[in-house]
Scaffold this motif. Structure first.
Motif, PDB file in Angstrom:
ATOM      1  N   SER A 303       0.825  -1.215   0.000  1.00 35.05           N
ATOM      2  CA  SER A 303       0.000   0.000   0.000  1.00 35.05           C
ATOM      3  C   SER A 303       0.852   1.256   0.000  1.00 35.05           C
ATOM      4  O   SER A 303       0.424   2.311  -0.484  1.00 35.05           O
ATOM      5  CB  SER A 303      -0.938  -0.010   1.208  1.00 35.05           C
ATOM      6  N   ALA A 304       2.073   1.163   0.547  1.00 30.95           N
ATOM      7  CA  ALA A 304       2.967   2.324   0.560  1.00 30.95           C
ATOM      8  C   ALA A 304       3.397   2.716  -0.847  1.00 30.95           C
ATOM      9  O   ALA A 304       3.896   3.827  -1.053  1.00 30.95           O
ATOM     10  CB  ALA A 304       4.188   2.034   1.421  1.00 30.95           C
ATOM     11  N   MET A 305       3.203   1.822  -1.825  1.00 31.78           N
ATOM     12  CA  MET A 305       3.608   2.085  -3.205  1.00 31.78           C
ATOM     13  C   MET A 305       2.457   2.565  -4.070  1.00 31.78           C
ATOM     14  O   MET A 305       2.627   2.727  -5.287  1.00 31.78           O
ATOM     15  CB  MET A 305       4.218   0.816  -3.814  1.00 31.78           C
ATOM     16  N   SER A 306       1.283   2.789  -3.488  1.00 27.00           N
ATOM     17  CA  SER A 306       0.123   3.235  -4.267  1.00 27.00           C
ATOM     18  C   SER A 306       0.472   4.468  -5.089  1.00 27.00           C
ATOM     19  O   SER A 306       1.054   5.429  -4.576  1.00 27.00           O
ATOM     20  CB  SER A 306      -1.045   3.535  -3.341  1.00 27.00           C
ATOM     21  N   GLY A 307       0.117   4.432  -6.374  1.00 32.36           N
ATOM     22  CA  GLY A 307       0.346   5.568  -7.258  1.00 32.36           C
ATOM     23  C   GLY A 307       1.758   5.712  -7.768  1.00 32.36           C
ATOM     24  O   GLY A 307       2.035   6.578  -8.605  1.00 32.36           O
ATOM     25  N   ALA A 308       2.676   4.871  -7.306  1.00 29.73           N
ATOM     26  CA  ALA A 308       4.087   5.035  -7.654  1.00 29.73           C
ATOM     27  C   ALA A 308       4.433   4.372  -8.983  1.00 29.73           C
ATOM     28  O   ALA A 308       3.753   3.457  -9.445  1.00 29.73           O
ATOM     29  CB  ALA A 308       4.965   4.447  -6.550  1.00 29.73           C
ATOM     30  N   ASN A 309       5.527   4.849  -9.586  1.00 30.69           N
ATOM     31  CA  ASN A 309       6.096   4.193 -10.752  1.00 30.69           C
ATOM     32  C   ASN A 309       6.958   3.028 -10.267  1.00 30.69           C
ATOM     33  O   ASN A 309       7.869   3.210  -9.448  1.00 30.69           O
ATOM     34  CB  ASN A 309       6.974   5.163 -11.548  1.00 30.69           C
ATOM     35  N   ILE A 310       6.669   1.841 -10.770  1.00 33.07           N
ATOM     36  CA  ILE A 310       7.442   0.655 -10.407  1.00 33.07           C
ATOM     37  C   ILE A 310       8.148   0.183 -11.666  1.00 33.07           C
ATOM     38  O   ILE A 310       7.516  -0.058 -12.699  1.00 33.07           O
ATOM     39  CB  ILE A 310       6.542  -0.459  -9.843  1.00 33.07           C
ATOM     40  N   GLU A 311       9.470   0.069 -11.584  1.00 33.58           N
ATOM     41  CA  GLU A 311      10.213  -0.310 -12.782  1.00 33.58           C
ATOM     42  C   GLU A 311      11.190  -1.433 -12.480  1.00 33.58           C
ATOM     43  O   GLU A 311      11.663  -1.610 -11.352  1.00 33.58           O
ATOM     44  CB  GLU A 311      10.968   0.890 -13.370  1.00 33.58           C
ATOM     45  N   THR A 342      -3.442   6.414  -5.140  1.00 31.13           N
ATOM     46  CA  THR A 342      -2.809   7.717  -4.932  1.00 31.13           C
ATOM     47  C   THR A 342      -1.641   7.556  -3.962  1.00 31.13           C
ATOM     48  O   THR A 342      -1.738   6.816  -2.981  1.00 31.13           O
ATOM     49  CB  THR A 342      -3.813   8.720  -4.345  1.00 31.13           C
ATOM     50  N   ARG A 343      -0.560   8.243  -4.246  1.00 34.77           N
ATOM     51  CA  ARG A 343       0.602   8.153  -3.362  1.00 34.77           C
ATOM     52  C   ARG A 343       0.218   8.591  -1.938  1.00 34.77           C
ATOM     53  O   ARG A 343      -0.377   9.645  -1.756  1.00 34.77           O
ATOM     54  CB  ARG A 343       1.747   9.009  -3.885  1.00 34.77           C
ATOM     55  N   PRO A 344       0.574   7.792  -0.933  1.00 33.31           N
ATOM     56  CA  PRO A 344       0.181   8.118   0.445  1.00 33.31           C
ATOM     57  C   PRO A 344       0.996   9.280   1.000  1.00 33.31           C
ATOM     58  O   PRO A 344       2.037   9.648   0.456  1.00 33.31           O
ATOM     59  CB  PRO A 344       0.493   6.817   1.207  1.00 33.31           C
ATOM     60  N   THR A 345       0.492   9.826   2.088  1.00 33.84           N
ATOM     61  CA  THR A 345       1.237  10.903   2.750  1.00 33.84           C
ATOM     62  C   THR A 345       2.513  10.339   3.357  1.00 33.84           C
ATOM     63  O   THR A 345       2.616   9.147   3.663  1.00 33.84           O
ATOM     64  CB  THR A 345       0.395  11.560   3.857  1.00 33.84           C
ATOM     65  N   GLN A 346       3.468  11.234   3.553  1.00 35.79           N
ATOM     66  CA  GLN A 346       4.737  10.882   4.176  1.00 35.79           C
ATOM     67  C   GLN A 346       4.900  11.696   5.461  1.00 35.79           C
ATOM     68  O   GLN A 346       4.362  12.794   5.579  1.00 35.79           O
ATOM     69  CB  GLN A 346       5.899  11.179   3.227  1.00 35.79           C
ATOM     70  N   PRO A 347       5.631  11.166   6.432  1.00 36.86           N
ATOM     71  CA  PRO A 347       5.823  11.929   7.678  1.00 36.86           C
ATOM     72  C   PRO A 347       6.726  13.125   7.467  1.00 36.86           C
ATOM     73  O   PRO A 347       7.697  13.066   6.702  1.00 36.86           O
ATOM     74  CB  PRO A 347       6.460  10.906   8.620  1.00 36.86           C
ATOM     75  N   LEU A 348       6.403  14.218   8.142  1.00 38.57           N
ATOM     76  CA  LEU A 348       7.275  15.381   8.138  1.00 38.57           C
ATOM     77  C   LEU A 348       8.590  15.026   8.814  1.00 38.57           C
ATOM     78  O   LEU A 348       8.617  14.299   9.810  1.00 38.57           O
ATOM     79  CB  LEU A 348       6.622  16.537   8.900  1.00 38.57           C
ATOM     80  N   SER A 349       9.685  15.552   8.270  1.00 37.18           N
ATOM     81  CA  SER A 349      10.985  15.293   8.892  1.00 37.18           C
ATOM     82  C   SER A 349      11.200  16.153  10.133  1.00 37.18           C
ATOM     83  O   SER A 349      12.066  15.860  10.954  1.00 37.18           O
ATOM     84  CB  SER A 349      12.103  15.562   7.875  1.00 37.18           C
ATOM     85  N   THR A 350      10.402  17.228  10.269  1.00 35.93           N
ATOM     86  CA  THR A 350      10.499  18.112  11.427  1.00 35.93           C
ATOM     87  C   THR A 350       9.398  17.779  12.426  1.00 35.93           C
ATOM     88  O   THR A 350       8.237  17.644  12.052  1.00 35.93           O
ATOM     89  CB  THR A 350      10.361  19.588  10.989  1.00 35.93           C
ATOM     90  N   ALA A 351       9.753  17.656  13.695  1.00 33.77           N
ATOM     91  CA  ALA A 351       8.764  17.352  14.730  1.00 33.77           C
ATOM     92  C   ALA A 351       7.787  18.512  14.894  1.00 33.77           C
ATOM     93  O   ALA A 351       8.169  19.685  14.829  1.00 33.77           O
ATOM     94  CB  ALA A 351       9.455  17.067  16.057  1.00 33.77           C
ATOM     95  N   VAL A 352       6.523  18.178  15.101  1.00 33.80           N
ATOM     96  CA  VAL A 352       5.483  19.188  15.292  1.00 33.80           C
ATOM     97  C   VAL A 352       5.167  19.296  16.786  1.00 33.80           C
ATOM     98  O   VAL A 352       4.810  18.312  17.427  1.00 33.80           O
ATOM     99  CB  VAL A 352       4.205  18.826  14.508  1.00 33.80           C
ATOM    100  N   TRP A 420       5.181  14.683  -5.275  1.00 37.22           N
ATOM    101  CA  TRP A 420       3.900  14.002  -5.331  1.00 37.22           C
ATOM    102  C   TRP A 420       3.233  13.922  -3.972  1.00 37.22           C
ATOM    103  O   TRP A 420       2.038  14.147  -3.838  1.00 37.22           O
ATOM    104  CB  TRP A 420       4.085  12.580  -5.857  1.00 37.22           C
ATOM    105  N   ASN A 421       3.988  13.564  -2.967  1.00 38.49           N
ATOM    106  CA  ASN A 421       3.399  13.266  -1.671  1.00 38.49           C
ATOM    107  C   ASN A 421       3.115  14.522  -0.867  1.00 38.49           C
ATOM    108  O   ASN A 421       3.776  15.552  -1.010  1.00 38.49           O
ATOM    109  CB  ASN A 421       4.337  12.378  -0.846  1.00 38.49           C
ATOM    110  N   SER A 422       2.106  14.424  -0.001  1.00 39.76           N
ATOM    111  CA  SER A 422       1.924  15.412   1.053  1.00 39.76           C
ATOM    112  C   SER A 422       2.698  14.920   2.275  1.00 39.76           C
ATOM    113  O   SER A 422       2.830  13.717   2.510  1.00 39.76           O
ATOM    114  CB  SER A 422       0.438  15.553   1.414  1.00 39.76           C
ATOM    115  N   TYR A 423       3.211  15.876   3.038  1.00 38.98           N
ATOM    116  CA  TYR A 423       3.998  15.538   4.226  1.00 38.98           C
ATOM    117  C   TYR A 423       3.218  16.009   5.454  1.00 38.98           C
ATOM    118  O   TYR A 423       2.845  17.185   5.554  1.00 38.98           O
ATOM    119  CB  TYR A 423       5.374  16.190   4.153  1.00 38.98           C
ATOM    120  N   VAL A 424       2.975  15.080   6.382  1.00 40.61           N
ATOM    121  CA  VAL A 424       2.068  15.349   7.493  1.00 40.61           C
ATOM    122  C   VAL A 424       2.759  15.058   8.821  1.00 40.61           C
ATOM    123  O   VAL A 424       3.464  14.052   8.973  1.00 40.61           O
ATOM    124  CB  VAL A 424       0.782  14.494   7.381  1.00 40.61           C
TER     125      VAL A 424
END
Length: 522
Positions: A303-311, A342-352, A420-424
């Motif tokens: 599921s982490a690969m949804s929407g991605a290009n796989i080659e 759709t490509r899933p969201t990714q975690p923000l690298s900065t702590a909130v 592509w991804n949103s970062y949350v």
């Protein structure tokens, strides 16, 4: 930066002027050089290329091993020969596996300028440092930020590597940001000299008789205002050599969806040889799925690969009677599919985290600086428990009666142009409490040895409340002095005494207050 090896066909960017400091420390044994790379805030820069060059045959030659990367402290250390002249360089241009995690790739949001010691723009113009008889010399350099960092994809050339047959660079569809501008330069190498091929500046190049028998490679440069440019080289192969010939083309079969398995297959060459099939997701290698010596390879889609290009990328080459690689005999192929969804969201690298007192009527504020991208769109959503708070979509949120006793947090979403991804990121939950009625704190008594001081905390409410005491000497806690009264001791002479009280009540926000200081005479 000069030649990282004698024969690499890559031209690096001009290096920036950087401040530096050099410190020598005596140590027994052979001499060493150490380097430390820091950012403008003095924080160490890890995964930065380093190299130590010496002269050989009239040119500066670096260590031919790698990758040579700084550690978590931004540091490297290398042995050198006493009396020999060296030139030391840093280059923030590593894109690959993050060896600290061994599970993710190194794509920092900000990239820093390159430099050679002390302030040169290339290894050729750098200052030579001569190694002493022993000890370690440490060079500390501050690398200012040069721009945002890209998430590049290794260029891959497909085609026959024959005179008159076109070669094409592929892989750019996985490059981020997607709105980067690409430029190309093809190079040829004949075993003695290398250089750019005149006019060969497109993604596709057709070799001529001038390249027959030579090794050919493409250098891809990506640029975009606000970003540090990236230069990467493709694989190399010889034009006109005897190449491995596939008996059927590479293809991917199966359903490209989460939970499904894809299969890459091709027809093995009839001549003796070897093959390597590698999988990539949005340009990122998936080494655990690599297959060698087989005409098929399977890949599980998650599921982490949804929407991605796989080659799948294939390298097949010929071998001799001793199973050794035959120079220039490689054949390359690629197949690509896009996973459903759709490509899933990714975690923000900065702590909130949030700032402000969690009590009704006060304002909680979401953090700034969660991304270095000035063109990013940042959105906010405040949550009460697991439910969204209607209309609470700004960086500031004024706490309400409905929030009492409930955990409140903010979810920050970052969208960057060309990514592509949103970062949350979501802040830790803060339970909202009532505010105590403000009281007063005073200390009665004379600050003399043997005399008793008494803390009086009054007006806090609604009653009942619990009051804890801690007496302080010059701002530091005094052991076992945790009652409302305190008898002044000889150790207090010439110091200042205070009391700190903490007032608590269930479902109310705790309050801490410190009294004015009393000076104890000597």
């Amino acid at each position: 930066m000069g030649k990282l090896t004698r024969y690499v066909l890559i031209i690096l960017a001009a290096l920036a002027l950087l401040p530096f400091s050099a410190v020598s420390a005596d140590a027994a044994g052979s001499p060493k050089v150490a380097g430390i790379a820091l950012d403008e805030q003095g924080q160490p820069l890890r995964n930065v290329f380093w190299n130590v060059y010496h002269q050989e045959g009239g040119e500066w030659v670096g260590l031919q091993m790698g990758p040579l990367l700084t550690d978590a402290a931004g540091r490297f250390e290398d042995s050198v020969d006493a009396g020999t002249g060296y030139r030391v360089c840093f280059s923030d241009s590593y894109y690959g596996l993050d060896y600290a995690t061994e599970s993710s790739y190194w794509f920092p949001e900000v990239r820093h300028r390159d430099t050679c010691w002390p302030d040169a723009t290339s290894v050729e113009s750098a200052q030579t440092w001569t190694a002493p008889a022993d000890g370690t010399t440490t060079l500390t350099m501050t690398l200012p930020s040069e721009g945002l960092g890209m998430a590049p994809v290794d260029p891959f050339v497909v085609g026959a590597f024959e005179v008159g047959q076109p070669l094409t660079v592929v892989g750019q569809e996985g490059w981020r940001p997607t709105n980067a501008t690409f430029s190309y330069q093809w190079y040829a190498y004949d075993g003695a000299a290398s250089g750019p091929i005149a006019g060969a500046t497109g993604a596709t190049f057709t070799p001529t008789s001038a390249q027959d028998g030579k090794w050919v490679q493409a250098i891809v440069t990506a640029s975009l205002p606000g970003y540090k440019p990236v230069r990467l080289g493709s694989q190399t192969n010889m034009v006109g050599a005897l190449h491995a010939q596939l008996t059927s083309p590479l293809q991917i079969t199966g359903t490209a969806a989460a939970g499904q398995t894809l299969t890459a297959s091709f027809g093995q060459p009839t001549a003796a040889g070897h093959s390597i099939l590698e999988w990539f997701v949005d340009g990122i290698p998936q080494p655990e799925a690599t297959t060698q010596g087989s005409a098929t390879s399977t890949f599980a889609v998650t599921s982490a690969m949804s929407g991605a290009n796989i080659e799948a990328r294939l390298s097949a080459y010929l071998t001799d009677a001793d199973s050794n690689y035959i120079d220039g005999s490689s054949t390359y192929a690629r197949a690509i599919v896009q996973a459903a969804g759709t490509r899933p969201t990714q975690p923000l690298s900065t702590a909130v985290t949030t700032a402000g007192k969690p009590t009704v009527g006060r304002v909680l504020t979401a953090p700034s600086g969660v991304t270095a991208d000035p063109n990013a769109t940042i959105s906010y959503q405040w949550l009460r428990g697991t439910s969204v708070v209607t209309g609470a979509t700004t960086a500031r949120y004024k706490l309400r009666k409905a929030d009492l006793g409930k955990p409140v947090q903010v979810q920050v979403t970052v969208n960057r142009p060309g990514w592509w991804n949103s970062y949350v990121g979501t802040s830790p939950a803060t339970v909202v409490k009532k505010s105590l009625e403000n009281g007063r704190l005073a200390v009665a008594g004379k600050a003399r040895v043997g005399k008793r001081l008494t803390a009086r905390a009054t007006g806090w409410g609604p009653k009942p409340v619990k009051v804890r005491y801690q007496w302080l000497r010059d701002g530091q806690p005094i052991d076992h002095a945790t009652k409302a009264t305190y008898r002044v001791r000889k150790a207090d002479k010439g110091t200042e005494l205070q009391v700190r009280v903490t007032v608590t009540k269930k479902r109310y926000l705790a309050v801490t207050k410190t009294s004015k200081a009393k000076k104890v005479k000597r």
